[in-house]
Enzyme design. Structure first.
Site, mmCIF file in Angstrom:
data_model
loop_
_atom_site.group_PDB
_atom_site.id
_atom_site.type_symbol
_atom_site.label_atom_id
_atom_site.label_comp_id
_atom_site.label_asym_id
_atom_site.label_seq_id
_atom_site.Cartn_x
_atom_site.Cartn_y
_atom_site.Cartn_z
ATOM 1 N N HIS A 49 9.420 10.060 -9.739
ATOM 2 C CA HIS A 49 10.430 9.103 -9.287
ATOM 3 C C HIS A 49 11.367 8.588 -10.385
ATOM 4 C CE1 HIS A 49 7.478 8.297 -5.772
ATOM 5 N NE2 HIS A 49 8.341 9.232 -5.450
ATOM 6 N N GLY B 194 -3.293 -3.192 3.512
ATOM 7 C CA GLY B 194 -2.687 -3.241 4.841
ATOM 8 C C GLY B 194 -1.497 -2.328 4.964
ATOM 9 N N GLU C 256 -2.370 -10.781 7.200
ATOM 10 C CA GLU C 256 -2.473 -9.414 7.726
ATOM 11 C C GLU C 256 -3.759 -9.185 8.511
ATOM 12 O OE1 GLU C 256 0.289 -6.607 4.836
ATOM 13 O OE2 GLU C 256 -1.866 -6.710 4.461
#
Length: 424
Positions: free
Chosen positions: A238, A35, A63
């Site tokens: 990251h 979702g 959802e």
């Protein structure tokens, strides 16, 4: 595969029947799992393609109910923005959004996973009873270890399917209104994609089907093996930036939220280069030890940026300038927790909790198999695991108490290069 004409023009609204197709062919049933921003975008684009049915499976809380209710009241819109500021609104709805795998998995030719990596096992277990041979299972992105997990959970069914993995999400995208509107801010020029066919006989061409969903951009480039995806630079960007920014942090709140990519310092640049260089060294070692293994798509980090963000970077002289002038990174800040009028770094953000166990730990595992020393990776990983309260790396080996939470090859019994190529 043909080349699409541009369909983007200022403030134009395009109906699904008028969107040109990259791949022509019989009716394609695409199931998008999740979702998230990516799931919204992929389902809207898939629904807009000729002779394509889009379905959605989302298992998180309510959802599916929220998404279905939103589509009853509104159109489902994907707004696309190009570098020149022109925008297009594509209107097309998935046929069904459900939390019931039995309602959406049967008949699907392509199943796209677009959710955080920690949720992959839940969805793999959900689709397994309804999975048919020849289905194309796509990690978008797969993240390192996706194939290991598919084989572990789906067992023999995985070998009768195609396992496909994109190195990164194709777009910078964001949900504007849940269940009815999502915006693409930037689209990558190309995305590397690995495919393991095993003993499968898919009804739909895997690469062509995904290109059909995405359109003419990004262009999907098939790698020689899944290991090239694992050792691509995207999987380790990251954590070194988090390390370079916060390793000497004194624990006190800060007044200003720093930019993430466009605010990198010299330490972050040093470790980005170092960690990415160790990936290239690992690829070279694999090639030397197993000559039949092609690793030519594992390239230096600077070259990776120049290829992947070719349309977004204004100055590509060096790594620093690539980060500073990448328009796809405009307005992206460090994950922070607000404390009054000040801010604290969020060390429970996906940049650590997802990209370490499903990125850095996996590439460290590959380096151990290849016999490559990784001082930069080790330093970043030790800081990350301490910051996260986890234990993965102990005395240079992946024997920590939390290793079962990762997707490193050793967890699944892959301890040699022969193990890694055995299912190719």
């Amino acid at each position: 595969m043909g080349t699409l004409p541009s369909v983007l023009c200022k403030d134009t609204q395009i109906e699904p029947s008028k969107i040109p197709e990259t791949i022509e062919g019989p009716r394609l049933v695409v199931l998008v799992c999740g979702g998230s921003h990516g799931a919204h975008t992929a389902s809207g684009l898939a629904a807009s393609r000729n002779d394509t049915e889009a379905r959605v499976l989302t298992l998180y809380k309510d959802e599916a109910k929220r998404w279905t209710k939103a589509m009853r009241r509104h159109n489902f819109t994907v707004e696309v923005t190009e570098n020149n500021g022109k925008s297009t609104k594509i209107i097309a709805k998935p046929t069904i959004v459900s939390n019931d795998p039995e309602a959406v998995v049967p008949g699907a030719h392509v199943i796209i996973f677009s959710m955080p990596a920690f949720a992959h096992p839940v969805y793999l277990e959900a689709i397994e009873p309804h999975l048919k041979p020849g289905t194309v299972i796509v990690g978008m992105p797969g993240k390192p270890g996706f194939e290991f997990q598919c084989l572990d959970i789906l067992k023999d069914k995985a070998r009768s399917c195609v396992i496909m993995s994109l190195e990164t999400l194709p777009w910078a995208t964001h949900i504007l209104e849940y269940g009815c509107k999502v915006k693409i801010f930037a689209t990558k020029a190309s995305v590397q994609t690995s495919i393991i066919s095993g003993k499968s006989h898919p009804e739909a061409d895997p690469l062509g089907s995904m290109q059909r969903v995405l359109g003419n951009k990004p262009f999907l480039k098939q790698t020689n093996s899944y290991l090239e995806i694992y050792l691509s630079s995207k999987s380790v960007v990251h954590p070194p930036i988090m390390y370079g920014t916060w390793k000497d942090w004194d624990g006190q709140p800060v007044d200003v939220v720093p930019l993430f990519y466009q605010g990198v310092n010299e330490v972050a640049i040093k470790y980005l280069f170092g960690v990415a260089g160790e990936l290239v060294a690992t690829a070279l070692a694999f090639k030397q030890q197993h000559p039949g293994l092609i690793m030519s798509r594992v390239i230096p980090l600077l070259d990776w940026y120049r290829h992947t963000y070719a349309d977004d970077i204004k100055d590509n002289r060096d790594l620093w300038s690539c980060l500073l002038t990448n328009t796809a990174y405009d307005g992206l800040y460090h994950p922070m927790i607000e404390k009054g009028r000040q801010f604290m770094p969020d060390f429970e953000h996906r940049y650590l909790v997802e990209d370490v166990p499903n990125g850095l730990v996996v590439t460290k595992g590959l380096a151990l198999i290849a016999g490559v020393k990784t001082p930069h990776t080790d330093e970043v990983l030790l800081w990350c695991q301490k910051t996260m309260g986890k234990e993965y790396l102990v005395d240079g080996k992946l024997t920590g108490k939390d290793i079962q939470e990762t997707r490193c090859p050793q967890r699944y019994g892959y301890n040699t290069i022969d193990d890694l190529v055995s299912f190719l």
